[in-house]
Design a protein around this motif. Structure first.
Motif, PDB file in Angstrom:
ATOM      1  N   ASP A  86       0.809  -1.217   0.000  1.00 61.58           N
ATOM      2  CA  ASP A  86       0.000   0.000   0.000  1.00 61.58           C
ATOM      3  C   ASP A  86       0.845   1.270   0.000  1.00 61.58           C
ATOM      4  O   ASP A  86       0.327   2.377  -0.176  1.00 61.58           O
ATOM      5  CB  ASP A  86      -0.959   0.000   1.191  1.00 61.58           C
ATOM      6  CG  ASP A  86      -0.240  -0.169   2.516  1.00 61.58           C
ATOM      7  OD1 ASP A  86       0.967  -0.502   2.507  1.00 61.58           O
ATOM      8  OD2 ASP A  86      -0.883   0.023   3.569  1.00 61.58           O
ATOM      9  N   GLU A  87       2.177   1.127   0.185  1.00 63.62           N
ATOM     10  CA  GLU A  87       3.057   2.290   0.175  1.00 63.62           C
ATOM     11  C   GLU A  87       3.610   2.586  -1.219  1.00 63.62           C
ATOM     12  O   GLU A  87       4.288   3.590  -1.423  1.00 63.62           O
ATOM     13  CB  GLU A  87       4.222   2.080   1.154  1.00 63.62           C
ATOM     14  CG  GLU A  87       3.770   1.931   2.608  1.00 63.62           C
ATOM     15  CD  GLU A  87       4.937   1.686   3.553  1.00 63.62           C
ATOM     16  OE1 GLU A  87       6.093   1.749   3.074  1.00 63.62           O
ATOM     17  OE2 GLU A  87       4.688   1.431   4.746  1.00 63.62           O
TER      18      GLU A  87
ATOM     19  N   ASP B 159      -9.278   3.259  -7.266  1.00 71.22           N
ATOM     20  CA  ASP B 159      -8.018   2.946  -6.585  1.00 71.22           C
ATOM     21  C   ASP B 159      -8.194   1.764  -5.638  1.00 71.22           C
ATOM     22  O   ASP B 159      -7.293   0.931  -5.496  1.00 71.22           O
ATOM     23  CB  ASP B 159      -7.511   4.164  -5.812  1.00 71.22           C
ATOM     24  CG  ASP B 159      -7.019   5.269  -6.728  1.00 71.22           C
ATOM     25  OD1 ASP B 159      -6.777   4.981  -7.925  1.00 71.22           O
ATOM     26  OD2 ASP B 159      -6.883   6.414  -6.254  1.00 71.22           O
ATOM     27  N   GLU B 160      -9.340   1.694  -4.971  1.00 73.13           N
ATOM     28  CA  GLU B 160      -9.587   0.595  -4.038  1.00 73.13           C
ATOM     29  C   GLU B 160      -9.663  -0.743  -4.781  1.00 73.13           C
ATOM     30  O   GLU B 160      -9.122  -1.754  -4.323  1.00 73.13           O
ATOM     31  CB  GLU B 160     -10.887   0.835  -3.270  1.00 73.13           C
ATOM     32  CG  GLU B 160     -10.845   1.986  -2.268  1.00 73.13           C
ATOM     33  CD  GLU B 160     -10.922   3.351  -2.942  1.00 73.13           C
ATOM     34  OE1 GLU B 160     -10.603   4.359  -2.271  1.00 73.13           O
ATOM     35  OE2 GLU B 160     -11.283   3.409  -4.142  1.00 73.13           O
TER      36      GLU B 160
ATOM     37  N   LEU C 281      -6.155  -1.745  -5.866  1.00 72.39           N
ATOM     38  CA  LEU C 281      -5.372  -2.237  -4.738  1.00 72.39           C
ATOM     39  C   LEU C 281      -5.731  -3.682  -4.419  1.00 72.39           C
ATOM     40  O   LEU C 281      -4.851  -4.491  -4.085  1.00 72.39           O
ATOM     41  CB  LEU C 281      -5.597  -1.359  -3.501  1.00 72.39           C
ATOM     42  CG  LEU C 281      -4.810  -1.757  -2.237  1.00 72.39           C
ATOM     43  CD1 LEU C 281      -3.306  -1.764  -2.517  1.00 72.39           C
ATOM     44  CD2 LEU C 281      -5.147  -0.824  -1.083  1.00 72.39           C
TER      45      LEU C 281
ATOM     46  N   GLN D 288      -3.149  -6.782  -4.461  1.00 75.80           N
ATOM     47  CA  GLN D 288      -2.959  -7.676  -3.324  1.00 75.80           C
ATOM     48  C   GLN D 288      -3.146  -9.133  -3.739  1.00 75.80           C
ATOM     49  O   GLN D 288      -2.408 -10.021  -3.301  1.00 75.80           O
ATOM     50  CB  GLN D 288      -3.922  -7.313  -2.202  1.00 75.80           C
ATOM     51  CG  GLN D 288      -3.653  -8.090  -0.912  1.00 75.80           C
ATOM     52  CD  GLN D 288      -2.252  -7.848  -0.385  1.00 75.80           C
ATOM     53  OE1 GLN D 288      -1.895  -6.721  -0.044  1.00 75.80           O
ATOM     54  NE2 GLN D 288      -1.442  -8.909  -0.323  1.00 75.80           N
TER      55      GLN D 288
END
Length: 496
Positions: A313-314, A462-463, A466, A470
């Motif tokens: 997440d970074e 964006d969610e 992500l 993952q």
């Protein structure tokens, strides 16, 4: 406890790694880290820069520093002892004239006799050590001296009128002639007194002679990564006291559409499978297909290993950035990707495709970029040793090949949290990519559907992206180094 040695048979370690060398280095790294095994890369092609290349890969963390590399010619030439010796120096003679020029740190010098006839053409590397000298007679190039990375004479090539080599003499760093090679054989090998006491009929005999020298009386494990070149050593009759493993790095068939013709790299192995203790393939699907077609029962599936990214997440991928990594060759179908990007551009004008790699298709691909008006959307980035940060900062990795043994770049991308868009082909992508989870698969040559999937992904929130990223890491975790090392450990134990 003394570490067990395992020999990996390769041809060369070039300035740019192929997928075969890169995957073998990953395997060697886990052998050191998890299995207390000392891998030894064995190369047989003459390349005066082979150790320079190897040291760069060690320095850049591509291959573990505890892994050694032995080259056939460097072994007989004692090349590494040259680091403590003086380099060859050219002394200019007053009876000759010289013309020198320099370009990008490389020095070129032509030497002429009193009648202005070219006698020598000399080139120095940027470190001021000689690279080679061409010798001329009556305007024709007749002989070439090549120098090793420390500047000592490596070998002398004798040339025909068409500049082809008909004989080569190899020297050790002390000036002793150690090998004479004729174009189609034989090879003459000298003893410690520079007497040619061994005559070998061809390259296969030379390789066998060399392997017996470095292996000695031990019974090692030999892993054959370059099967076309080395499998005949083991399929004709058992000539070495060793356990042998053949590794298939690509599909066992040559015709990717009909699978009607065997891949020439693995033909000898498939025709004589029990000449090897085991045959390792990279995917379950290829293992199943070979077993069904040939009835072979000494197959083992061991995929490539990978390390997964932390703190996903970074990492912020660049918006609308796509990436492709691999050789620029026709079988990779990079022209498909350019056509696909041209379709995507109609909906997403700032889409960017970065292409990493080198190859003979660069000129054709560059021409197509201009034809499709993609000069602001496609960038050729060349070859890099480490690509993790490239994957991690990209939204999607694209693959357009028609057939692969595993598609290591796909796994590398997933391990860095970069989802994958690919044609649905054998092998590898069909086991790693799950629709609407960590990427997408489309039927081969369906460029419109491919483009639609890219557009759909780039338009996700964006969610949602992500979550895809993952899941990409979660998939790659199935191929984690320790898990793959366990498979190799089991195989090694079974060989004992």
């Amino acid at each position: 406890m003394e570490k067990k040695k395992v020999y990996f048979l390769h041809s060369n370690i070039g300035e740019h790694l192929t997928g075969i060398e890169k995957s073998a280095m990953k395997r060697g790294n886990i052998f050191v880290k998890y299995l207390n095994i000392e891998p030894v890369f064995v190369t047989f092609s003459k390349n005066v820069n082979v150790h320079t290349n190897w040291e760069r890969y060690v320095e850049n963390g591509v291959v573990d520093k505890n892994i050694t590399m032995i080259n056939l010619f460097e072994y007989f030439q004692r090349s590494e002892e040259g680091k403590n010796l003086s380099s060859y120096q050219i002394k200019k003679e007053k009876t000759y004239s010289y013309e020198e020029e320099e370009s990008e740190g490389i020095t070129y010098c032509r030497m002429y006799d009193s009648n202005d006839n070219l006698v020598k053409y000399m080139i120095w590397r940027p470190n001021n050590l000689l690279s080679y000298i061409n010798y001329f007679h009556d305007g024709k190039k007749i002989v070439r001296d090549r120098f090793n990375r420390f500047g000592q004479l490596s070998h002398t090539e004798y040339l025909r009128e068409d500049n082809s080599v008909f004989m080569t003499e190899y020297f050790d760093v002390y000036g002793k002639r150690v090998i004479i090679k004729y174009e189609d054989g034989p090879y003459l090998i000298s003893d410690k007194n520079a007497v040619f006491d061994t005559v070998l009929p061809d390259e296969q005999a030379l390789i066998l002679y060399f392997l017996k020298k470095i292996i000695g009386e031990e019974e090692p494990v030999i892993i054959i990564d370059r099967n076309k070149r080395y499998s005949p050593l083991f399929t004709e009759r058992k000539q070495l006291n060793a356990k042998t493993i053949s590794v298939f790095h690509s599909t066992y068939f040559a015709n990717t559409k009909f699978r009607s013709k065997l891949n020439k790299n693995y033909k000898d192995v498939l025709n004589s499978p029990y000449s090897f203790d085991n045959i390792v393939v990279l995917t379950h699907n290829q293992k199943r297909d070979i077993e069904e077609q040939f009835g072979i029962n000494n197959l083992v599936t061991i995929p490539h290993p990978c390390q997964t990214v932390e703190n996903l997440d970074e990492i912020a991928p660049r918006t609308n950035k796509l990436v492709s990594v691999g050789r620029l060759s026709s079988e990779k179908n990079l022209d498909h990707l350019l056509e696909i990007v041209s379709l995507v551009k109609k909906r997403i004008p700032d889409v960017l495709l970065e292409i990493y790699g080198t190859g003979k298709e660069k000129k054709n691909l560059t021409k197509l970029v201009h034809q499709l008006n993609l000069k602001d959307n496609v960038k050729f980035k060349g070859y890099v040793d480490n690509v993790d940060s490239i994957y991690a900062t990209s939204e999607l990795f694209l693959f357009a090949g028609q057939g692969e043994g595993f598609t290591m770049s796909v796994l590398e991308s997933l391990s860095c949290g970069c989802p994958v868009g690919s044609y649905h082909v054998r092998y590898g992508v069909d086991e790693m990519i799950q629709e609407e989870t960590n990427g997408f698969l489309v039927a081969f040559d369906d460029k419109e559907k491919f483009a639609e999937n890219i557009i759909a992904y780039l338009n996700k929130t964006d969610e949602e992206k992500l979550q895809y990223r993952q899941e990409a890491v979660n998939t790659a975790a199935k191929y984690a180094e320790d898990k793959v090392a366990d498979k190799w450990k089991q195989l090694m134990n079974n060989l004992s």
